[in-house]
Scaffold this motif. Sequence first.
Motif, short mmCIF file in Angstrom:
data_model
loop_
_atom_site.label_atom_id
_atom_site.label_comp_id
_atom_site.label_asym_id
_atom_site.label_seq_id
_atom_site.Cartn_x
_atom_site.Cartn_y
_atom_site.Cartn_z
N ASN A 191 -4.77 -0.15 5.02
CA ASN A 191 -4.09 0.28 6.24
C ASN A 191 -2.94 -0.65 6.62
O ASN A 191 -1.92 -0.20 7.14
CB ASN A 191 -5.07 0.42 7.40
CG ASN A 191 -5.97 1.62 7.23
OD1 ASN A 191 -5.50 2.68 6.85
ND2 ASN A 191 -7.25 1.44 7.50
N LEU A 192 -3.10 -1.93 6.38
CA LEU A 192 -2.02 -2.88 6.66
C LEU A 192 -0.82 -2.62 5.75
O LEU A 192 0.33 -2.57 6.21
CB LEU A 192 -2.53 -4.31 6.50
CG LEU A 192 -1.61 -5.42 6.96
CD1 LEU A 192 -1.33 -5.30 8.44
CD2 LEU A 192 -2.23 -6.76 6.66
N GLY A 193 -1.08 -2.44 4.47
CA GLY A 193 0.01 -2.13 3.53
C GLY A 193 0.69 -0.82 3.84
O GLY A 193 1.91 -0.70 3.77
N TYR B 23 8.24 0.66 -4.63
CA TYR B 23 6.80 0.78 -4.32
C TYR B 23 5.98 1.01 -5.60
O TYR B 23 4.87 0.50 -5.71
CB TYR B 23 6.56 1.90 -3.33
CG TYR B 23 7.03 1.60 -1.93
CD1 TYR B 23 7.03 0.30 -1.43
CD2 TYR B 23 7.46 2.60 -1.08
CE1 TYR B 23 7.46 0.01 -0.15
CE2 TYR B 23 7.90 2.33 0.21
CZ TYR B 23 7.89 1.02 0.66
OH TYR B 23 8.31 0.75 1.93
N SER C 289 0.86 0.70 6.80
CA SER C 289 1.63 0.62 8.03
C SER C 289 2.92 -0.16 7.85
O SER C 289 3.96 0.19 8.43
CB SER C 289 0.79 0.03 9.16
OG SER C 289 0.44 -1.30 8.87
N ILE C 290 2.89 -1.21 7.03
CA ILE C 290 4.11 -1.98 6.79
C ILE C 290 5.11 -1.15 5.99
O ILE C 290 6.29 -1.07 6.35
CB ILE C 290 3.79 -3.30 6.08
CG1 ILE C 290 3.08 -4.25 7.04
CG2 ILE C 290 5.06 -3.94 5.53
CD1 ILE C 290 2.56 -5.50 6.39
N SER C 291 4.64 -0.50 4.92
CA SER C 291 5.58 0.27 4.10
C SER C 291 6.08 1.50 4.84
O SER C 291 7.28 1.81 4.78
CB SER C 291 4.92 0.68 2.78
OG SER C 291 3.83 1.55 3.02
N GLY D 186 6.20 1.87 8.10
CA GLY D 186 6.92 1.46 9.30
C GLY D 186 8.36 1.04 9.04
O GLY D 186 9.25 1.33 9.83
N PHE D 187 8.58 0.37 7.92
CA PHE D 187 9.92 -0.13 7.64
C PHE D 187 10.74 0.77 6.72
O PHE D 187 11.94 0.57 6.56
CB PHE D 187 9.85 -1.54 7.04
CG PHE D 187 9.39 -2.58 8.02
CD1 PHE D 187 10.21 -2.95 9.07
CD2 PHE D 187 8.15 -3.16 7.90
CE1 PHE D 187 9.80 -3.89 9.99
CE2 PHE D 187 7.72 -4.11 8.82
CZ PHE D 187 8.55 -4.47 9.86
N SER D 188 10.11 1.76 6.11
CA SER D 188 10.84 2.63 5.18
C SER D 188 12.02 3.37 5.81
O SER D 188 13.08 3.44 5.19
CB SER D 188 9.88 3.63 4.53
OG SER D 188 9.04 2.97 3.63
#
Length: 87
Positions: free
Chosen positions: A13-15, A46, A17-19, A21-23
Amino acid sequence: PKVRLTSAALGYNLGLSISAGFSPAIATMLSRDFGPVAPGVIYSFYAITALIGMFVSNKIPHHREKDHDSLDGESSRGISTAPLILA
């Protein structure tokens, strides 16, 4: 130490949300600076990152115990058989 499903879910979930969120911001920047086809590079990045992660995860030593269930609600495979209590 045993592997818990909570740690796998947290990492996933952390990975994600980061990917995710910033994509959009990265795609906008790539499109502005390099043209409308450039955001497709994100998928390649990715994919390469995932391949590196799979390669590295195979190099980590995994200690296996005998395959029997213990009394504390955890099996030797690291899968919890005890109910989850959220406070």
